[in-house]
Design a protein around this motif. Structure first.
Motif, PDB file in Angstrom:
ATOM      1  N   VAL A   1      -8.449   8.477  -2.854  1.00 29.10           N
ATOM      2  CA  VAL A   1      -8.018   9.072  -1.436  1.00 29.10           C
ATOM      3  C   VAL A   1      -6.446   9.321  -1.738  1.00 29.10           C
ATOM      4  CG1 VAL A   1      -7.576   8.819   0.901  1.00 29.10           C
ATOM      5  CG2 VAL A   1      -9.659   8.243  -0.475  1.00 29.10           C
ATOM      6  N   LEU A   2      -5.797   8.276  -2.366  1.00 31.00           N
ATOM      7  CA  LEU A   2      -4.315   8.369  -2.257  1.00 31.00           C
ATOM      8  C   LEU A   2      -3.700   9.638  -3.226  1.00 31.00           C
ATOM      9  CD1 LEU A   2      -3.588   4.565  -2.626  1.00 31.00           C
ATOM     10  CD2 LEU A   2      -3.352   5.987  -0.541  1.00 31.00           C
ATOM     11  N   ILE A   3      -4.241  10.005  -4.252  1.00 32.27           N
ATOM     12  CA  ILE A   3      -3.879  11.164  -4.939  1.00 32.27           C
ATOM     13  C   ILE A   3      -3.740  12.242  -4.168  1.00 32.27           C
ATOM     14  CG2 ILE A   3      -4.690  12.578  -6.698  1.00 32.27           C
ATOM     15  CD1 ILE A   3      -5.620  10.119  -8.375  1.00 32.27           C
ATOM     16  N   GLN A   4      -4.362  12.427  -2.809  1.00 31.42           N
ATOM     17  CA  GLN A   4      -4.304  13.608  -2.289  1.00 31.42           C
ATOM     18  C   GLN A   4      -2.996  13.515  -1.540  1.00 31.42           C
ATOM     19  OE1 GLN A   4      -7.952  13.783   0.192  1.00 31.42           O
ATOM     20  NE2 GLN A   4      -9.292  13.591  -1.551  1.00 31.42           N
ATOM     21  N   VAL A   5      -2.231  12.406  -1.370  1.00 41.04           N
ATOM     22  CA  VAL A   5      -1.014  12.490  -0.788  1.00 41.04           C
ATOM     23  C   VAL A   5       0.146  13.083  -1.546  1.00 41.04           C
ATOM     24  CG1 VAL A   5       0.667  10.925   0.557  1.00 41.04           C
ATOM     25  CG2 VAL A   5      -1.801  10.383   0.727  1.00 41.04           C
ATOM     26  N   THR A   6       0.678  14.234  -0.932  1.00 33.71           N
ATOM     27  CA  THR A   6       1.629  14.897  -1.746  1.00 33.71           C
ATOM     28  C   THR A   6       3.010  14.686  -0.967  1.00 33.71           C
ATOM     29  OG1 THR A   6       1.544  16.828  -0.533  1.00 33.71           O
ATOM     30  CG2 THR A   6      -0.051  16.848  -2.290  1.00 33.71           C
ATOM     31  N   GLU A   7       4.170  14.985  -1.943  1.00 36.14           N
ATOM     32  CA  GLU A   7       5.582  15.060  -1.297  1.00 36.14           C
ATOM     33  C   GLU A   7       5.420  15.665  -0.067  1.00 36.14           C
ATOM     34  OE1 GLU A   7       8.983  15.508  -4.059  1.00 36.14           O
ATOM     35  OE2 GLU A   7       7.540  14.852  -5.454  1.00 36.14           O
TER      36      GLU A   7
ATOM     37  N   GLU B   1       0.799  -1.277   0.087  1.00 41.38           N
ATOM     38  CA  GLU B   1       0.054  -0.049   0.042  1.00 41.38           C
ATOM     39  C   GLU B   1       0.928   1.285  -0.014  1.00 41.38           C
ATOM     40  OE1 GLU B   1      -2.466  -0.927   3.338  1.00 41.38           O
ATOM     41  OE2 GLU B   1      -4.165  -1.436   2.137  1.00 41.38           O
ATOM     42  N   ALA B   2       1.854   1.245   0.844  1.00 40.49           N
ATOM     43  CA  ALA B   2       2.798   2.390   0.880  1.00 40.49           C
ATOM     44  C   ALA B   2       3.490   2.883  -0.598  1.00 40.49           C
ATOM     45  CB  ALA B   2       3.819   2.180   2.069  1.00 40.49           C
ATOM     46  N   LEU B   3       3.778   1.548  -1.012  1.00 40.21           N
ATOM     47  CA  LEU B   3       4.591   1.469  -2.419  1.00 40.21           C
ATOM     48  C   LEU B   3       3.785   2.206  -3.566  1.00 40.21           C
ATOM     49  CD1 LEU B   3       7.242   1.056  -3.953  1.00 40.21           C
ATOM     50  CD2 LEU B   3       6.444  -1.301  -4.195  1.00 40.21           C
ATOM     51  N   ALA B   4       2.345   1.472  -3.499  1.00 37.88           N
ATOM     52  CA  ALA B   4       1.423   2.067  -4.545  1.00 37.88           C
ATOM     53  C   ALA B   4       1.077   3.699  -4.221  1.00 37.88           C
ATOM     54  CB  ALA B   4       0.123   1.278  -4.288  1.00 37.88           C
TER      55      ALA B   4
ATOM     56  N   LEU C   1       6.266   7.454 -14.156  1.00 38.99           N
ATOM     57  CA  LEU C   1       5.564   7.825 -15.255  1.00 38.99           C
ATOM     58  C   LEU C   1       4.926   6.568 -16.043  1.00 38.99           C
ATOM     59  CD1 LEU C   1       5.750   9.890 -17.759  1.00 38.99           C
ATOM     60  CD2 LEU C   1       7.812   8.617 -18.555  1.00 38.99           C
ATOM     61  N   GLU C   2       5.363   5.398 -15.820  1.00 39.07           N
ATOM     62  CA  GLU C   2       4.922   4.277 -16.593  1.00 39.07           C
ATOM     63  C   GLU C   2       3.750   3.710 -15.671  1.00 39.07           C
ATOM     64  OE1 GLU C   2       7.413   1.165 -18.181  1.00 39.07           O
ATOM     65  OE2 GLU C   2       8.827   2.665 -18.468  1.00 39.07           O
ATOM     66  N   LEU C   3       3.585   3.668 -14.220  1.00 40.08           N
ATOM     67  CA  LEU C   3       2.817   3.169 -13.377  1.00 40.08           C
ATOM     68  C   LEU C   3       1.677   3.810 -12.897  1.00 40.08           C
ATOM     69  CD1 LEU C   3       5.241   0.317 -11.782  1.00 40.08           C
ATOM     70  CD2 LEU C   3       3.642   0.323 -14.023  1.00 40.08           C
ATOM     71  N   LYS C   4       2.030   5.012 -12.798  1.00 39.29           N
ATOM     72  CA  LYS C   4       1.016   5.956 -12.104  1.00 39.29           C
ATOM     73  C   LYS C   4      -0.582   5.624 -12.557  1.00 39.29           C
ATOM     74  CE  LYS C   4       0.407  10.441 -10.262  1.00 39.29           C
ATOM     75  NZ  LYS C   4       0.861  11.973 -10.375  1.00 39.29           N
ATOM     76  N   ASP C   5      -0.768   5.832 -13.544  1.00 41.49           N
ATOM     77  CA  ASP C   5      -2.129   5.560 -14.240  1.00 41.49           C
ATOM     78  C   ASP C   5      -2.620   4.209 -14.021  1.00 41.49           C
ATOM     79  OD1 ASP C   5      -2.282   8.161 -14.939  1.00 41.49           O
ATOM     80  OD2 ASP C   5      -1.629   7.811 -17.072  1.00 41.49           O
ATOM     81  N   LYS C   6      -1.545   3.152 -14.211  1.00 41.84           N
ATOM     82  CA  LYS C   6      -2.109   1.697 -14.020  1.00 41.84           C
ATOM     83  C   LYS C   6      -2.406   1.296 -12.568  1.00 41.84           C
ATOM     84  CE  LYS C   6       0.657  -0.483 -17.657  1.00 41.84           C
ATOM     85  NZ  LYS C   6       1.997  -1.152 -17.816  1.00 41.84           N
TER      86      LYS C   6
ATOM     87  N   ALA D   1       3.091   5.914  -3.002  1.00 34.91           N
ATOM     88  CA  ALA D   1       4.298   6.633  -3.430  1.00 34.91           C
ATOM     89  C   ALA D   1       4.400   6.836  -4.879  1.00 34.91           C
ATOM     90  CB  ALA D   1       5.656   5.897  -2.734  1.00 34.91           C
ATOM     91  N   ILE D   2       3.919   5.597  -5.455  1.00 31.13           N
ATOM     92  CA  ILE D   2       3.895   5.677  -7.032  1.00 31.13           C
ATOM     93  C   ILE D   2       2.749   6.636  -7.496  1.00 31.13           C
ATOM     94  CG2 ILE D   2       3.609   4.667  -9.180  1.00 31.13           C
ATOM     95  CD1 ILE D   2       4.825   2.187  -7.772  1.00 31.13           C
TER      96      ILE D   2
END
Length: 194
Positions: free
Chosen positions: A140-146, A96-99, A126-131, A101-102
């Motif tokens: 929800v995860l998209i709201q996590v920023t750097e 989950e943390a890896l996903a 670049l290659e996996l963000k959309d997948k 981060a991607i």
């Protein structure tokens, strides 16, 4: 293809386990935390597997959950990421943390994994963000920023899922300039108030 094994856990090491299925012991390479998580020696266990075929070897990679397996197979589709690096990535942080981060594009966090440099981390994002966005708790995860990835890493290290951690982070209001300890306390309060 061997998609899963169900049998007796016969032996295990740091990143492998031997599962006896009807008298045949299958050695499976696993993320570092998996052998301890799937069960005790002598217990009946089930692992989801990926058979990697090479010219000189057949290697079986095992995972405690179907989600881990799915993420592993997605990772090794990236040019330059082989099964050993994919396994190292899942050993460095949970699925989950890896996903997360991607999905959040956190190349800094990804490049802290041994064997993953800045270029590889960028290529993975670049290659996996959309997948990955399609198959994980992406909304929800998209709201996590750097800026708040440290909070995510801390909460997942404490045992919360990346989805739960992301919801806690999303609930935070105006944390700009706040010390990390305070941000973590506020995020933990989210779970106390649930």
């Amino acid at each position: 293809m061997i998609s899963s094994l169900s049998g007796i856990l016969e032996a295990s090491g740091k990143d492998w386990a031997v599962i006896n299925v009807s008298g045949v012991g299958f050695r499976t390479y696993m993320p570092a935390s998996s052998p301890a998580l799937i069960g005790e020696l002598g217990q009946r266990v089930r692992v989801f597997t990926h058979l990697h075929v090479r010219e000189d070897a057949l290697n079986l990679f095992g995972f405690g959950t179907a989600e881990e397996l799915s993420l592993f197979e997605t990772l090794i589709d990236v040019s330059g990421i082989g099964p050993k690096l994919g396994l190292a990535m899942l050993s460095a942080m949970n699925a989950e943390a890896l996903a997360s981060a991607i999905i959040s594009g956190n190349t800094e966090l990804l490049s802290t994994i041994p064997g993953v440099g800045k270029k590889t981390a960028s290529r993975i994002v670049l290659e996996l963000k959309d997948k990955i966005t399609k198959s994980w708790e992406a909304g929800v995860l998209i709201q996590v920023t750097e800026a708040n990835s440290d909070i995510l890493a801390t909460l997942t290290a404490l045992g919360y899922s990346a989805g739960e951690a992301a919801k806690a982070i999303a609930s935070l209001e105006d944390i700009t300039g706040m010390p990390l300890e305070e941000r973590i306390k506020l995020a933990l309060n989210y779970f106390n108030n649930k």
